[in-house]
Scaffold this motif. Structure first.
Motif, short mmCIF file in Angstrom:
data_model
loop_
_atom_site.label_atom_id
_atom_site.label_comp_id
_atom_site.label_asym_id
_atom_site.label_seq_id
_atom_site.Cartn_x
_atom_site.Cartn_y
_atom_site.Cartn_z
N VAL A 28 0.86 -1.29 0.07
CA VAL A 28 -0.04 0.06 -0.05
C VAL A 28 1.00 1.23 -0.28
N ARG A 29 0.61 1.98 -0.80
CA ARG A 29 1.33 3.26 -1.13
C ARG A 29 0.64 4.65 -0.88
N ASP A 30 1.22 5.61 -0.43
CA ASP A 30 0.49 6.86 -0.20
C ASP A 30 0.61 7.73 -1.63
N ALA A 31 -0.17 8.89 -1.59
CA ALA A 31 -0.10 9.75 -2.74
C ALA A 31 0.91 9.93 -3.39
N ASP A 32 2.28 9.90 -2.70
CA ASP A 32 3.48 10.16 -3.48
C ASP A 32 4.11 9.00 -3.81
N ASP A 66 -4.22 6.46 4.71
CA ASP A 66 -3.61 7.51 3.87
C ASP A 66 -3.18 6.72 2.45
N GLY A 67 -3.46 5.70 2.36
CA GLY A 67 -3.18 4.58 0.99
C GLY A 67 -3.64 4.95 -0.13
N ARG A 68 -3.25 5.35 -1.19
CA ARG A 68 -3.68 5.70 -2.44
C ARG A 68 -3.62 4.76 -3.42
N ALA A 69 -2.72 4.02 -3.44
CA ALA A 69 -2.35 3.01 -4.68
C ALA A 69 -1.89 1.65 -4.12
#
Length: 83
Positions: A28-32, A66-69
């Motif tokens: 799981v990755r954040d927006a950056d 805050d995970g986005r991808a």
């Protein structure tokens, strides 16, 4: 109700012979694009023959808010040679 992440897909045997199937990692990755957490899914079966397909499916409770991808990949196998 707490958040839940569901991941499912198919693994397809592409080698000309039976090959071992490693566990699957879901990052799981954040927006950056920075990694926040890695979840592991057991291999759907020990090996796959040519053109054989195996379905995997998992649910994870409380993924990072805050995970986005996500990135789905095979986990490294201990002792495996790297190119």
């Amino acid at each position: 109700m707490p958040a839940r992440l569901s991941v499912e897909g198919d693994v397809l045997g592409l080698a000309p012979h039976a090959v071992p199937v490693p566990p699957i990692e879901v990052e799981v990755r954040d927006a950056d694009g920075r990694p926040l957490r890695i979840f592991t899914i057991p291999a759907p079966r020990p090996t796959l023959e040519t053109a054989e397909r195996a379905r995997f499916s998992a649910r994870f409770d409380d993924p990072p808010a805050d995970g986005r991808a996500i990135e789905v990949r095979f986990a490294a196998i201990a002792g495996a040679a790297h190119p």
